[in-house]
Design an enzyme around this catalytic site. Sequence first.
Site, mmCIF file in Angstrom:
data_model
loop_
_atom_site.group_PDB
_atom_site.id
_atom_site.type_symbol
_atom_site.label_atom_id
_atom_site.label_comp_id
_atom_site.label_asym_id
_atom_site.label_seq_id
_atom_site.Cartn_x
_atom_site.Cartn_y
_atom_site.Cartn_z
ATOM 1 N N GLY A 46 -51.446 21.309 4.023
ATOM 2 C CA GLY A 46 -51.282 19.896 4.334
ATOM 3 C C GLY A 46 -51.421 19.076 3.073
ATOM 4 O O GLY A 46 -52.080 19.498 2.115
ATOM 5 N N GLN A 51 -52.441 11.793 -2.230
ATOM 6 C CA GLN A 51 -52.753 12.942 -3.075
ATOM 7 C C GLN A 51 -51.707 13.182 -4.155
ATOM 8 O O GLN A 51 -51.933 13.966 -5.066
ATOM 9 C CB GLN A 51 -52.927 14.193 -2.222
ATOM 10 C CG GLN A 51 -54.153 14.125 -1.333
ATOM 11 C CD GLN A 51 -54.287 15.373 -0.499
ATOM 12 O OE1 GLN A 51 -53.628 15.520 0.526
ATOM 13 N NE2 GLN A 51 -55.140 16.294 -0.946
ATOM 14 N N CYS A 90 -59.743 21.123 0.381
ATOM 15 C CA CYS A 90 -58.837 19.999 0.146
ATOM 16 C C CYS A 90 -58.251 20.126 -1.256
ATOM 17 O O CYS A 90 -58.972 20.427 -2.211
ATOM 18 C CB CYS A 90 -59.593 18.676 0.291
ATOM 19 S SG CYS A 90 -58.592 17.206 0.047
ATOM 20 N N LEU A 91 -56.952 19.881 -1.367
ATOM 21 C CA LEU A 91 -56.287 19.972 -2.665
ATOM 22 C C LEU A 91 -56.887 19.005 -3.686
ATOM 23 O O LEU A 91 -56.826 19.260 -4.885
ATOM 24 C CB LEU A 91 -54.788 19.700 -2.513
ATOM 25 C CG LEU A 91 -54.002 20.708 -1.675
ATOM 26 C CD1 LEU A 91 -52.563 20.241 -1.484
ATOM 27 C CD2 LEU A 91 -54.053 22.091 -2.290
ATOM 28 N N HIS A 132 -57.190 15.946 9.363
ATOM 29 C CA HIS A 132 -57.592 15.911 7.954
ATOM 30 C C HIS A 132 -56.627 15.030 7.164
ATOM 31 O O HIS A 132 -57.047 14.184 6.372
ATOM 32 C CB HIS A 132 -57.629 17.342 7.399
ATOM 33 C CG HIS A 132 -57.989 17.445 5.953
ATOM 34 N ND1 HIS A 132 -59.187 17.946 5.526
ATOM 35 C CD2 HIS A 132 -57.297 17.122 4.824
ATOM 36 C CE1 HIS A 132 -59.228 17.941 4.195
ATOM 37 N NE2 HIS A 132 -58.083 17.442 3.746
ATOM 38 N N GLU A 133 -55.323 15.230 7.393
ATOM 39 C CA GLU A 133 -54.318 14.458 6.649
ATOM 40 C C GLU A 133 -54.299 12.990 7.072
ATOM 41 O O GLU A 133 -54.146 12.098 6.236
ATOM 42 C CB GLU A 133 -52.933 15.092 6.784
ATOM 43 C CG GLU A 133 -52.832 16.511 6.247
ATOM 44 C CD GLU A 133 -53.422 16.733 4.860
ATOM 45 O OE1 GLU A 133 -53.392 15.805 4.015
ATOM 46 O OE2 GLU A 133 -53.930 17.839 4.603
ATOM 47 N N HIS A 136 -56.921 11.159 5.296
ATOM 48 C CA HIS A 136 -56.501 10.780 3.937
ATOM 49 C C HIS A 136 -55.790 9.425 3.950
ATOM 50 O O HIS A 136 -55.993 8.599 3.067
ATOM 51 C CB HIS A 136 -55.542 11.819 3.343
ATOM 52 C CG HIS A 136 -56.206 12.905 2.587
ATOM 53 N ND1 HIS A 136 -56.918 12.700 1.419
ATOM 54 C CD2 HIS A 136 -56.261 14.238 2.813
ATOM 55 C CE1 HIS A 136 -57.372 13.848 0.969
ATOM 56 N NE2 HIS A 136 -56.994 14.805 1.797
#
Length: 163
Positions: A46, A51, A90-91, A132-133, A136
């Site tokens: 994701g 990001q 998380c990225l 989660h996304e 963000h």
Amino acid sequence: MTIRKIVKHPCEILTTPTKKVLKFDRKLATLLKDMHDTMLDSDGIGIAAPQVGESIRVAIVDLGEGEDIIEMINPEVLETEGSVIDIEGCLSFPELYGEVERPFYVRIKAQERDGRWYELEAEDYEARAILHEIDHLDGILFDSKILRVVDPSELENEEEEIL
């Protein structure tokens, strides 16, 4: 294939709520493709627009293995149910993993890249990734929801993909 630089924490764009998408054009389509390429290149499942440095309400979830890519533009959570604790990464937080509690079920409404609205229901890991996304996009980062930090050595036996 365009790989964009992943914005890492701390960075203000990650904690700032995003703006609604109003134009559904070629620029948006290019962003979606670049985000997907960037996510795959980073072994993620994701990614959200902040990001990659864009403060707009756009996110992608791709669980792979024959699943459809979920492109969410201007997503809204309509309903959640249940609760489950699982490990997330998380990225934007390399090497940080933690147990996070999230709803087991989610129903959302979002727009396609052409502006058409759709609804989607998801459970378990797919619901976790979607939520989660969406977090963000609201400037909420997973580190604020961690119940217990998980040492990367605990993940050695698991193929953890990064949200």
